[in-house]
Design a protein around this motif. Structure first.
Motif: not given
Length: 167
Positions: A4-10, A33-37, A39-49, A60-66
């Motif tokens: 939820e903390q990482q879901q903020r608008v950058q 789209l930049l906002h959604h991507f 958020n996903l990048y900041n959450i997922l870029h360093h681990k397996r998911f 992870f708080g973003q629309p499934v289609i995105v």
């Protein structure tokens, strides 16, 4: 809670949303789209998911289609499709797309200072400028050397490869 903390608008996207009245619909779509991507990048870029669950409307708080498009484009499935990982080339490709989306979100296809998005992506401005040059952008260092202006001009000219073939 960490998600939820990482879901903020950058901050870089927040400034775009504050200019919403001045943005055209294409620019606003790019900013969303930049906002959604981001958020996903900041959450997922360093681990397996794990892949998204089709029975939910959020990943992870973003629309499934995105999220599905993000995974399709920037992640590699693991053995037996048990999950996804992001390789170094996937991360670089994702970063280039995020930086180009940031440029597309601006009216003039140029940005006065890229340090804001570099900070939000947790990368050095030197890495951001290198990736933007590889994407065909022109990067200009301004007089105070703290701001880097980036322009995407047409026709796009890509830098020459530094690796020369031996005869």
């Amino acid at each position: 809670d960490a998600i939820e903390q990482q879901q903020r608008v950058q901050p870089c996207v927040q400034t775009l949303f504050l200019q919403q009245a001045n943005l055209k619909s294409r620019q606003l779509r790019c900013a969303r789209l930049l906002h959604h991507f981001m958020n996903l990048y900041n959450i997922l870029h360093h681990k397996r998911f794990l892949p998204p669950n089709n029975h939910r409307d959020r990943y992870f708080g973003q629309p499934v289609i995105v999220a599905e498009r993000f995974l399709e484009r920037f992640a590699t499935p693991t053995i037996q499709n048990a999950g996804f990982v992001m390789s170094k080339s996937n991360k670089d490709s994702c970063l280039v797309h995020l930086l180009i989306l940031y440029l597309l979100s601006h009216n003039t296809m140029s940005v006065e200072d890229i340090s804001l998005i570099a900070t939000d992506l947790k990368i050095d401005t030197a890495v951001a400028t290198h990736l933007l040059r590889q994407a065909g952008c022109t990067v200009i260092t301004q007089k105070n050397k703290k701001k880097l202006m980036v322009q995407l001009t047409t026709p796009v000219t890509f830098p020459k490869s530094k690796r020369a073939r031996r005869n």
